[in-house]
Design a protein around this motif. Structure first.
Motif, PDB file in Angstrom:
ATOM      1  N   PHE A   1       4.310   9.395   1.361  1.00 36.69           N
ATOM      2  CA  PHE A   1       3.724   7.875   1.909  1.00 36.69           C
ATOM      3  C   PHE A   1       4.049   6.719   0.967  1.00 36.69           C
ATOM      4  O   PHE A   1       3.979   6.899  -0.396  1.00 36.69           O
ATOM      5  CB  PHE A   1       2.283   8.147   1.951  1.00 36.69           C
ATOM      6  N   ASN A   2       4.468   5.646   1.535  1.00 39.28           N
ATOM      7  CA  ASN A   2       5.016   4.452   0.781  1.00 39.28           C
ATOM      8  C   ASN A   2       3.929   3.414   1.526  1.00 39.28           C
ATOM      9  O   ASN A   2       4.014   3.201   2.703  1.00 39.28           O
ATOM     10  CB  ASN A   2       6.351   4.399   0.943  1.00 39.28           C
ATOM     11  N   LEU A   3       3.368   2.439   0.497  1.00 43.12           N
ATOM     12  CA  LEU A   3       2.439   1.587   1.014  1.00 43.12           C
ATOM     13  C   LEU A   3       2.669   0.104   0.627  1.00 43.12           C
ATOM     14  O   LEU A   3       3.547  -0.096  -0.528  1.00 43.12           O
ATOM     15  CB  LEU A   3       0.970   2.099   0.349  1.00 43.12           C
ATOM     16  N   ARG A   4       2.057  -0.876   1.023  1.00 43.87           N
ATOM     17  CA  ARG A   4       2.041  -2.257   0.709  1.00 43.87           C
ATOM     18  C   ARG A   4       0.507  -2.705   1.147  1.00 43.87           C
ATOM     19  O   ARG A   4       0.129  -2.447   2.221  1.00 43.87           O
ATOM     20  CB  ARG A   4       3.108  -2.919   1.699  1.00 43.87           C
ATOM     21  N   ALA A   5       0.323  -3.560   0.261  1.00 40.93           N
ATOM     22  CA  ALA A   5      -1.019  -4.500   0.628  1.00 40.93           C
ATOM     23  C   ALA A   5      -1.002  -5.705  -0.043  1.00 40.93           C
ATOM     24  O   ALA A   5      -0.221  -6.155  -0.997  1.00 40.93           O
ATOM     25  CB  ALA A   5      -2.231  -3.732  -0.109  1.00 40.93           C
ATOM     26  N   THR A   6      -1.850  -6.750   0.226  1.00 37.84           N
ATOM     27  CA  THR A   6      -1.791  -8.123  -0.304  1.00 37.84           C
ATOM     28  C   THR A   6      -3.168  -8.220  -1.288  1.00 37.84           C
ATOM     29  O   THR A   6      -4.184  -7.915  -0.693  1.00 37.84           O
ATOM     30  CB  THR A   6      -1.816  -9.343   0.624  1.00 37.84           C
ATOM     31  N   MET A   7      -2.659  -8.495  -2.557  1.00 36.50           N
ATOM     32  CA  MET A   7      -3.956  -8.695  -3.338  1.00 36.50           C
ATOM     33  C   MET A   7      -4.276 -10.259  -3.363  1.00 36.50           C
ATOM     34  O   MET A   7      -3.327 -11.082  -3.596  1.00 36.50           O
ATOM     35  CB  MET A   7      -3.599  -8.550  -4.768  1.00 36.50           C
ATOM     36  N   ILE A   8      -5.409 -10.695  -3.196  1.00 40.20           N
ATOM     37  CA  ILE A   8      -5.857 -11.947  -3.424  1.00 40.20           C
ATOM     38  C   ILE A   8      -6.407 -12.231  -4.883  1.00 40.20           C
ATOM     39  O   ILE A   8      -7.360 -11.977  -5.271  1.00 40.20           O
ATOM     40  CB  ILE A   8      -6.972 -12.490  -2.355  1.00 40.20           C
ATOM     41  N   HIS A   9      -5.551 -12.762  -5.732  1.00 37.65           N
ATOM     42  CA  HIS A   9      -5.979 -13.016  -7.139  1.00 37.65           C
ATOM     43  C   HIS A   9      -6.407 -14.336  -7.345  1.00 37.65           C
ATOM     44  O   HIS A   9      -5.922 -15.524  -6.807  1.00 37.65           O
ATOM     45  CB  HIS A   9      -4.865 -13.007  -7.960  1.00 37.65           C
ATOM     46  N   PRO A  10      -7.442 -14.354  -8.218  1.00 31.46           N
ATOM     47  CA  PRO A  10      -8.230 -15.693  -8.418  1.00 31.46           C
ATOM     48  C   PRO A  10      -7.765 -16.976  -8.777  1.00 31.46           C
ATOM     49  O   PRO A  10      -8.020 -18.074  -8.300  1.00 31.46           O
ATOM     50  CB  PRO A  10      -9.594 -15.394  -9.170  1.00 31.46           C
ATOM     51  N   GLU A  11      -6.461 -16.614  -9.338  1.00 31.30           N
ATOM     52  CA  GLU A  11      -5.703 -17.853 -10.055  1.00 31.30           C
ATOM     53  C   GLU A  11      -4.428 -18.154  -9.319  1.00 31.30           C
ATOM     54  O   GLU A  11      -4.010 -18.987  -9.218  1.00 31.30           O
ATOM     55  CB  GLU A  11      -5.333 -17.838 -11.441  1.00 31.30           C
ATOM     56  N   LEU A  12      -3.759 -16.882  -8.843  1.00 29.60           N
ATOM     57  CA  LEU A  12      -2.285 -16.983  -8.342  1.00 29.60           C
ATOM     58  C   LEU A  12      -2.265 -16.874  -6.867  1.00 29.60           C
ATOM     59  O   LEU A  12      -1.325 -17.148  -6.247  1.00 29.60           O
ATOM     60  CB  LEU A  12      -1.795 -15.664  -9.051  1.00 29.60           C
ATOM     61  N   GLY A  13      -3.326 -16.508  -6.099  1.00 32.53           N
ATOM     62  CA  GLY A  13      -3.623 -16.596  -4.631  1.00 32.53           C
ATOM     63  C   GLY A  13      -2.893 -14.998  -4.552  1.00 32.53           C
ATOM     64  O   GLY A  13      -3.404 -14.187  -4.988  1.00 32.53           O
TER      65      GLY A  13
ATOM     66  N   ARG B   1      -8.230  -4.858  -9.033  1.00 34.04           N
ATOM     67  CA  ARG B   1      -9.247  -5.549  -9.487  1.00 34.04           C
ATOM     68  C   ARG B   1      -9.839  -6.660  -8.585  1.00 34.04           C
ATOM     69  O   ARG B   1     -11.088  -7.158  -8.433  1.00 34.04           O
ATOM     70  CB  ARG B   1      -9.070  -5.891 -10.871  1.00 34.04           C
ATOM     71  N   TYR B   2      -8.894  -7.108  -7.916  1.00 30.19           N
ATOM     72  CA  TYR B   2      -9.076  -8.293  -6.799  1.00 30.19           C
ATOM     73  C   TYR B   2      -9.022  -7.665  -5.438  1.00 30.19           C
ATOM     74  O   TYR B   2      -8.439  -6.514  -4.980  1.00 30.19           O
ATOM     75  CB  TYR B   2      -8.262  -9.314  -6.893  1.00 30.19           C
ATOM     76  N   PRO B   3      -9.553  -8.396  -4.492  1.00 32.88           N
ATOM     77  CA  PRO B   3      -9.578  -8.056  -2.982  1.00 32.88           C
ATOM     78  C   PRO B   3      -8.193  -7.891  -2.580  1.00 32.88           C
ATOM     79  O   PRO B   3      -7.198  -8.349  -2.929  1.00 32.88           O
ATOM     80  CB  PRO B   3     -10.142  -9.338  -2.233  1.00 32.88           C
ATOM     81  N   LEU B   4      -8.167  -6.740  -1.918  1.00 31.66           N
ATOM     82  CA  LEU B   4      -6.669  -6.325  -1.135  1.00 31.66           C
ATOM     83  C   LEU B   4      -7.091  -6.486   0.334  1.00 31.66           C
ATOM     84  O   LEU B   4      -8.211  -6.107   1.115  1.00 31.66           O
ATOM     85  CB  LEU B   4      -6.743  -4.642  -1.246  1.00 31.66           C
ATOM     86  N   GLN B   5      -5.965  -6.721   1.243  1.00 30.62           N
ATOM     87  CA  GLN B   5      -5.970  -6.820   2.674  1.00 30.62           C
ATOM     88  C   GLN B   5      -4.566  -6.578   3.106  1.00 30.62           C
ATOM     89  O   GLN B   5      -3.606  -6.444   2.455  1.00 30.62           O
ATOM     90  CB  GLN B   5      -6.465  -8.234   3.161  1.00 30.62           C
ATOM     91  N   ASP B   6      -4.400  -6.311   4.512  1.00 32.34           N
ATOM     92  CA  ASP B   6      -3.208  -6.086   5.188  1.00 32.34           C
ATOM     93  C   ASP B   6      -2.639  -4.878   4.651  1.00 32.34           C
ATOM     94  O   ASP B   6      -1.349  -5.007   4.433  1.00 32.34           O
ATOM     95  CB  ASP B   6      -2.446  -7.311   5.026  1.00 32.34           C
ATOM     96  N   GLY B   7      -3.345  -4.081   4.518  1.00 27.57           N
ATOM     97  CA  GLY B   7      -2.740  -2.667   4.023  1.00 27.57           C
ATOM     98  C   GLY B   7      -1.808  -1.936   5.111  1.00 27.57           C
ATOM     99  O   GLY B   7      -2.053  -1.901   6.372  1.00 27.57           O
ATOM    100  N   VAL B   8      -0.380  -1.605   4.756  1.00 27.65           N
ATOM    101  CA  VAL B   8       0.565  -0.879   5.385  1.00 27.65           C
ATOM    102  C   VAL B   8       0.913   0.345   4.968  1.00 27.65           C
ATOM    103  O   VAL B   8       1.183   0.425   3.794  1.00 27.65           O
ATOM    104  CB  VAL B   8       1.725  -1.866   6.033  1.00 27.65           C
TER     105      VAL B   8
END
Length: 303
Positions: free
Chosen positions: A172-184, A157-164
């Protein structure tokens, strides 16, 4: 009583399967059903008590106590979730892309899911998700579709970045960083180790690799995946050392069977999981998605 002792032997076998990390796939596969074997100790206790065989009953009582101890973490809630921010996670294996993606999307809408992790995501299934309107609910994504059960994806629901996508895994096994509006920044993992079947050594390696990746990740972490392992596998419980917890364990709902959904009397074992580091859980449930042999898991986390 021969039956009682056979049942007690079954319970003891279940305990051995539960506590040892096996190097042979036959025993590793049997460990998936260790809790069913363990029930023999409880049945033996009842039979010995009915027959008034007190010494045998005492032996069965000790075995039953160890059985209870082995399963208590999954059956006893881990306190109450403290105040925080709720994040809803859904995990679903799509069975080579054959699952009803509209049912997946309907659950996302009804539960207001914030993070969706998918396994066995094919390009046709992804196309159906686009057409159904997945991005209206979860506009951010990191996807690696593929045939043969390899494909995976993370929707947010929130922006994702740095997908690996991690090297070394068969699937396939994945990781990404979600930028949550309250949690960062929150780390999101999607895992799908191979099944512990013919290539058992690869499954062992992949479970250890998952553990290393989790151990290396700082901060708050959300994990969704089809682990092809149950709580009765020592290799899975090794993932829960330190700061990680199984959402089902946190709320005390038990094994939460998710596979196989398409067999008579199924599902039998719980291999679809949501894990969390730096948080708690307030609700976890499994639900049927037509067209796949896995139940999906929805977990409401408190971070």
């Amino acid at each position: 009583m021969l039956l009682g002792w056979l049942l007690l032997l079954s319970g003891a076998a279940g305990l051995v399967l539960h506590y040892i990390s096996w190097s042979y796939y036959e025993l590793g596969l049997a460990a998936s059903f260790a809790s069913y074997f363990m029930m023999g100790a409880l049945l033996a206790l009842v039979l010995f008590l009915i027959a008034r065989q007190w010494r045998s009953a005492a032996t069965a009582l000790v075995a039953s106590a160890v059985v209870a101890w082995s399963q208590v973490p999954m059956l006893w809630p881990d306190g109450t979730a403290p105040p925080g921010v709720d994040v809803t996670v859904m995990q679903s294996n799509l069975l080579f892309g054959a699952a009803d993606v509209t049912a997946v999307l309907n659950t996302v809408r009804a539960d207001r899911v914030d993070v969706l992790t998918l396994e066995e995501l094919t390009q046709p299934a992804l196309d159906r998700l686009w057409a159904a309107g997945i991005t209206e609910e979860l506009p951010y994504y990191y996807v690696e579709p593929a045939s043969g059960g390899q494909g995976s994806g993370i929707f947010s629901r929130y922006p994702l970045q740095d997908g690996v996508r991690f090297d070394g895994f068969h699937l396939f096994n994945l990781r990404a960083t979600m930028i949550h509006p309250e949690l960062g920044a929150l780390t999101v993992f999607q895992f799908h180790p191979v099944p512990p079947l013919a290539d058992f050594a690869q499954w062992k390696w992949e479970m250890a690799r998952v553990r290393d990746l989790l151990d290396q990740q700082p901060g708050k972490v959300i994990v969704g995946g089809d682990f092809n392992a149950t709580y009765d596998h020592a290799d899975f419980r090794d993932l829960l050392r330190g700061r990680y917890a199984d959402a089902g364990e946190l709320v005390g709902i038990g094994a939460l069977p998710t596979w196989p959904e398409d067999k008579p009397g199924g599902p039998y074992i719980g291999i679809d999981k949501v894990l969390v580091a730096g948080g708690h859980a307030t609700e976890v449930r499994a639900l049927t998605i037509p067209g796949t042999d896995h139940r999906a898991v929805v977990a409401r986390l408190r971070l």
